[in-house]
Structure formats: C-alpha cells, structure tokens
Design a protein around this motif. Sequence first.
Motif, PDB file in Angstrom:
ATOM      1  N   GLY A  13       1.008  -0.547  -0.146  1.00  0.00           N
ATOM      2  CA  GLY A  13      -0.364   0.117  -0.136  1.00  0.00           C
ATOM      3  C   GLY A  13       0.998   1.191   0.228  1.00  0.00           C
ATOM      4  O   GLY A  13       2.300   1.338  -0.185  1.00  0.00           O
ATOM      5  N   GLU A  14       0.405   2.496   0.139  1.00  0.00           N
ATOM      6  CA  GLU A  14       1.096   3.567   0.399  1.00  0.00           C
ATOM      7  C   GLU A  14       2.692   2.923   1.310  1.00  0.00           C
ATOM      8  O   GLU A  14       2.403   2.936   2.295  1.00  0.00           O
ATOM      9  N   GLU A 102       2.467   8.442   2.031  1.00  0.00           N
ATOM     10  CA  GLU A 102       2.634   7.856   0.730  1.00  0.00           C
ATOM     11  C   GLU A 102       4.266   8.366   0.777  1.00  0.00           C
ATOM     12  O   GLU A 102       5.166   8.131  -0.332  1.00  0.00           O
ATOM     13  N   SER A 159      -1.553   1.629  -4.892  1.00  0.00           N
ATOM     14  CA  SER A 159      -2.271   1.191  -4.126  1.00  0.00           C
ATOM     15  C   SER A 159      -3.641   0.687  -3.851  1.00  0.00           C
ATOM     16  O   SER A 159      -3.820   0.782  -4.490  1.00  0.00           O
TER      17      SER A 159
END
Length: 210
Positions: A13-14, A102, A159
């Motif tokens: 993911g991020e 992020e 993501s």
Amino acid sequence: MLVLAFALNRGGGEGDSPTNAGATTGQAPAPTSAAPAPTTAAADPTPTTAAPPTPSATTGGAALPAGWRMYTDRTGFSIAVPEGWATSREGTMVFFRERGGEGRVLGVDQTNEPKPDPVADWTAQERVRRGNYNAYQRVKIAAVDYFDKAADWEWTYTSRNGNRLHVVNRGFITSPNQAYGIYWSTLDSTWEANQENFALVVESFRPARD
C-alpha cells in the motif's frame, strides 16, 4: 558472472515495502524477507535539487547534499540515505522509509548466491510476481551500466488506497559471489522530481569488500 534473483510476493500500500523485494536465491519465507510497514521516523523532505554540500559526508570523493548521510551496514556495504528516515531490517533486506502514508522507500538487499543474467532474472520474476500488484504496468526491464552487470526492473501499480506508485528495482553483480538489489519507490506523480535522488543513491553505493 552472477546475478541475484528477486522475489516480489505482493503489492504494498502507500509507502509499503513489498514482501521479498530484494535479493534472494529462491522463495524466501514471507516473515523474514517481508517488509511489513517499518516504523516511520520524522524526516525532513529530501531535497530534489542539489543543496550546499556537507563537508563530513562524501560519495565517490564528492560531498553529499545537505539532508543526506552515508549509512554503513553491518554486512559491509555503504549507501547515501536521507537523514531522519526510519531504518528497519527484514531478513536480508534493510529499508529506509520516509514519514507519511505515501512516503518514499529505499531498500537494499543482497545475496552471495547470485544468478547469471540480470535481464533474464527480472523477466522471470515479473512473470511470477506481476499479479501481486494491482493494475501492474511495466515501464521497462533493461540492462544498465553499473558494476559488473546490472538491470533495472521499473513498473507502476495502484496502492491499496488507490494511489499510483512508481518503483525501480536495480539488481547488480559486484563480484562472482556477491550481488545486490536497490529498491526505490515514490508516488508516480513525484517520480521525475526524485530522479536526482535515485541517481545520488546509486552513485554512492559501495559493496562490502570480499
């Protein structure tokens, strides 16, 4: 000539580092070669343009920009990393991660049982692993002029939070019994702005001495 085989088990993911994102010689156990979200650290944004050099930090004889430091790993390699980024180790891989959902991610992996062809190795890994990245899109798999032999695998993916991330994984041989991988991930929207940073990272890298 030998080169490493990388294993990428899933898309992150991020700011997530991928599971088994670095140098392995086979399927590594997920818990040890994984990169679950490492502890984040307070970090000033990394400069994307050259800043005044800090006299105490050097790479290849040149001073590093402000906001960077040289990291020397317990295994012997050294590399420039942004100051303040969190450091974590998962199996054979060490990660440096920027604060934020992020945030950028830098990873270094290594193997002493490398494989002979970087491009062929990445191509084989892509066939197996691409399905683990949501909306995976290859940018390139190509040989690069770096140490004894090297190749970049570059791709984008979406993501878990729906943001587009951009990754390059450089696999390279430094001796007949040693190879490394340098993993670099940013938001796709900031990829170009971070090219100078990636160039600094790879220019600064020094392998462990045999």
